[in-house]
Scaffold this active site. Structure first.
Site, mmCIF file in Angstrom:
data_model
loop_
_atom_site.group_PDB
_atom_site.id
_atom_site.type_symbol
_atom_site.label_atom_id
_atom_site.label_comp_id
_atom_site.label_asym_id
_atom_site.label_seq_id
_atom_site.Cartn_x
_atom_site.Cartn_y
_atom_site.Cartn_z
ATOM 1 N NE ARG A 4 -19.432 -19.144 -29.140
ATOM 2 C CZ ARG A 4 -20.071 -18.834 -30.263
ATOM 3 N NH1 ARG A 4 -19.364 -18.502 -31.340
ATOM 4 N NH2 ARG A 4 -21.399 -18.872 -30.323
ATOM 5 C CE1 TYR B 241 -20.179 -23.988 -20.772
ATOM 6 C CE2 TYR B 241 -21.634 -24.502 -18.946
ATOM 7 C CZ TYR B 241 -20.364 -24.387 -19.458
ATOM 8 O OH TYR B 241 -19.288 -24.673 -18.656
ATOM 9 C CD GLU B 242 -21.144 -19.188 -22.885
ATOM 10 O OE1 GLU B 242 -21.235 -18.285 -23.724
ATOM 11 O OE2 GLU B 242 -21.622 -19.079 -21.740
ATOM 12 N N GLY B 243 -23.351 -21.875 -27.008
ATOM 13 C CA GLY B 243 -23.570 -22.303 -28.390
ATOM 14 C C GLY B 243 -23.310 -23.790 -28.527
ATOM 15 C CD GLN C 132 -19.602 -22.836 -30.962
ATOM 16 O OE1 GLN C 132 -18.747 -22.164 -31.528
ATOM 17 N NE2 GLN C 132 -20.413 -22.318 -30.050
#
Length: 569
Positions: free
Chosen positions: A290, A428-430, A435
């Site tokens: 992140r 991506y990565e949430g 978030q």
């Protein structure tokens, strides 16, 4: 010095902003960190290598992309040589421990150097990002033999790594993962299943690829029973290990990064850490990823802003018809666009350095209470840095296209590629929505705003320090932070009606970023008044503060969106 005449010496700005980050001096007190001259040399070297080695591959990679030949992925020409070059230069392991072949430097220095590479070629650097995160993961949870075998080779660029989480029916909802690992009578594990959206899932850049993979080992439902494995693509003798490339995805951007669908067919695997603890252990890597996303956004934003400034100084249009046309940077509208891009970029840069330092202190501070405060702040700030780092990259690329006009829409200036490449950062990565839920449900409700409390104290201290330099700016920042504190109290009261709170989660996340940006603005003003390398920053910060009050109110209104409005729609 005027913002518009500033040559924007980015290594000098990074070095100055790092020195102006309060936690950096504390870090220097408790551990060995490079002095300012050494930091400046390191950051300058990173910028030079990124420009000379990585950037030239960017247009080539975008144009040629990747392909599958004889079941293996072929990457653009020059990738292998460039990757080994940055590995040999030590740039793949700046913050990895010396015992594992890295340089053992603070994470903050990786955050300082990384954006130069990310802006130079985002697609190419996807491999480096995954491999660096895997190094952190292996250092945290792998057995000594596996760590000693893999991490030095990841750091050198000899081997690479991936993160294998998503499946056809399991994206962010990891509890639906079906890939299964079975332990044989001899104690070895074998993994079978499908994984998708795997960046550099296969390639010819490194000699070996390690897949950090979540698989189900127990009978529990949801996230229970998920374990973490390292699955090499080849065995010790060089034979393939049951990892098959199904396809490369056709994407909007990042054409030089092969996003693969992989099938695992009885592939031999090494258990990482404790069986059944895969998801909690994976967070050792997700935190790094992140921060990386924020650095990706920053790198692209810096490059797009530089392109827009250079073009605006050279392109001539308008003015008196009987005189030579003026550079478009002289037009108020263009100046405003450029200043907005510059302001978002520099605020993000300061926030990323703050986060990097806090991550270091969370690990190295001997005082347990202080270390816990740093960790709480990191957990609180990361959802914002990830989300708004992603947005800064995309929006600044879009802004650069606007400044360049028709030229920006062509491939010649590469800002259209930057727009395409950065769209995925908010996914991506949430995703941004995930978030926002993390920021509300975990950081405010579950943790009772512990990270928020740390933020409020730190912001108040720097706002107070700004008063002698610029009282008007300090009062503006104080009002924005106070507004966010009141909004936080309102959102905390919704804990017992979570769906009502979740309806405003994104607005609350935006409000948090406004407050953090106001804090960073005061830092830019104070630092710029004292450091010759940062003299352009106070004007940028004041410009950003001017717009933040309105943005805060808009975000607060969004956060208070009645659930009934959503349900009736």
């Amino acid at each position: 010095m005027s913002v518009f005449s500033d040559p924007r010496d980015h290594p000098a700005r990074v070095t100055g902003l790092l020195a102006a980050t309060p936690g950096w001096s504390r870090l220097a007190e408790i551990t060995a960190v490079p002095d300012r001259d050494t930091v400046a040399a390191l950051v300058s070297e990173a910028a030079k290598i990124a420009e000379a080695v990585v950037a030239p591959l960017n247009p080539i990679a975008d144009r040629t992309g990747c392909r599958i030949e004889a079941g293996r992925v072929v990457t653009p020409a020059g990738y292998r040589e460039a990757y080994r070059a940055i590995g040999e230069a030590g740039m793949l392991g700046l913050e990895i421990g010396e015992d594992h072949g890295g340089q053992g430097l603070p994470i903050a220095l990786q955050a300082a150097c990384g954006p130069f590479f990310e802006g130079a070629n985002p697609a190419f650097m996807m491999l480096a990002g995954a491999s660096r995160a895997a190094s952190h993961l292996l250092a945290a949870v792998a057995d000594d033999e596996t760590a000693k075998d893999w991490i030095p080779r990841l750091v050198s660029g000899e081997w690479g790594a991936t993160i294998c989480i998503s499946e056809p029916d399991a994206g962010s909802d990891v509890g639906r993962i079906r890939t299964r690992a079975v332990k044989g009578n001899d104690g070895s594990w074998r993994v079978s299943g499908q994984k998708i959206w795997i960046s550099f899932g296969d390639h010819d850049v490194t000699e070996r690829i390690g897949h950090c993979l979540l698989a189900r080992t127990g009978d529990g439902v949801g996230t229970r029973g998920l374990s973490l494995f390292l699955v090499p693509d080849t065995l010790e003798g060089g034979a393939r290990n049951g990892v098959i490339v199904s396809r490369i995805e056709e994407k909007l951007g990042l054409h030089g990064s092969p996003t693969c669908a992989l099938s695992f067919e009885e592939a031999r695997a090494m258990l990482l850490g404790q069986e059944g603890r895969g998801l909690p252990q994976l967070f050792a890597m997700i935190e790094q990823m992140r921060l990386l996303t924020a650095c990706q956004g920053l790198g692209v934003a810096v490059r797009a802003t530089d392109t827009a400034f250079a073009y605006a100084k050279d392109r001539r249009q308008g003015g008196a018809p009987d005189e030579r046309p003026v550079a478009i940077i002289e037009h108020a509208d263009v100046r405003q666009q450029l200043l907005a891009m510059e302001a978002r970029t520099e605020i993000l840069r300061a926030a990323i350095l703050e986060l990097g330092v806090a991550m270091d202190l969370a690990r190295r501070e001997a005082d347990e209470a202080a270390a816990a405060d740093h960790a709480a702040f990191v957990a609180w700030a990361l959802p914002m840095a990830k989300t708004f780092g992603a947005e800064a990259g995309f929006d600044t690329a879009s802004g650069a296209i606007q400044v360049l006009g028709g030229a920006g829409y062509t491939t010649e200036w590469r800002v259209e590629q930057a727009l395409r490449d950065t769209r995925v950062l908010a996914i991506y990565e949430g995703t941004s929505g995930i978030q926002a839920l993390d920021f509300l449900a975990r950081r405010l409700w579950r943790e009772k705003g512990r990270g928020l409390i740390v933020f409020l104290a730190r912001a108040a201290a720097e706002i107070e320090a700004c008063r002698p330099v610029d009282d008007e700016a300090a009062r503006a920042a104080e009002a924005i932070v106070s507004r966010f504190e009141r909004l936080s109290s309102e959102m905390l009261a919704l804990e017992d009606t979570p769906r009502a709170g979740e309806a405003g989660a994104m607005g609350y996340l935006k409000a948090g970023w406004c407050a953090l940006s106001a804090w960073m603005a005061t830092r830019l003003i104070v630092a710029g008044s004292a450091d010759p390398a940062l003299t352009a920053l106070p004007a940028i910060a004041r410009f950003r503060l001017h717009g933040l009050a309105g943005e805060m109110e808009a975000a607060a209104n969004e956060a208070r969106l009645p659930l009934s409005r959503l349900d009736e729609a």
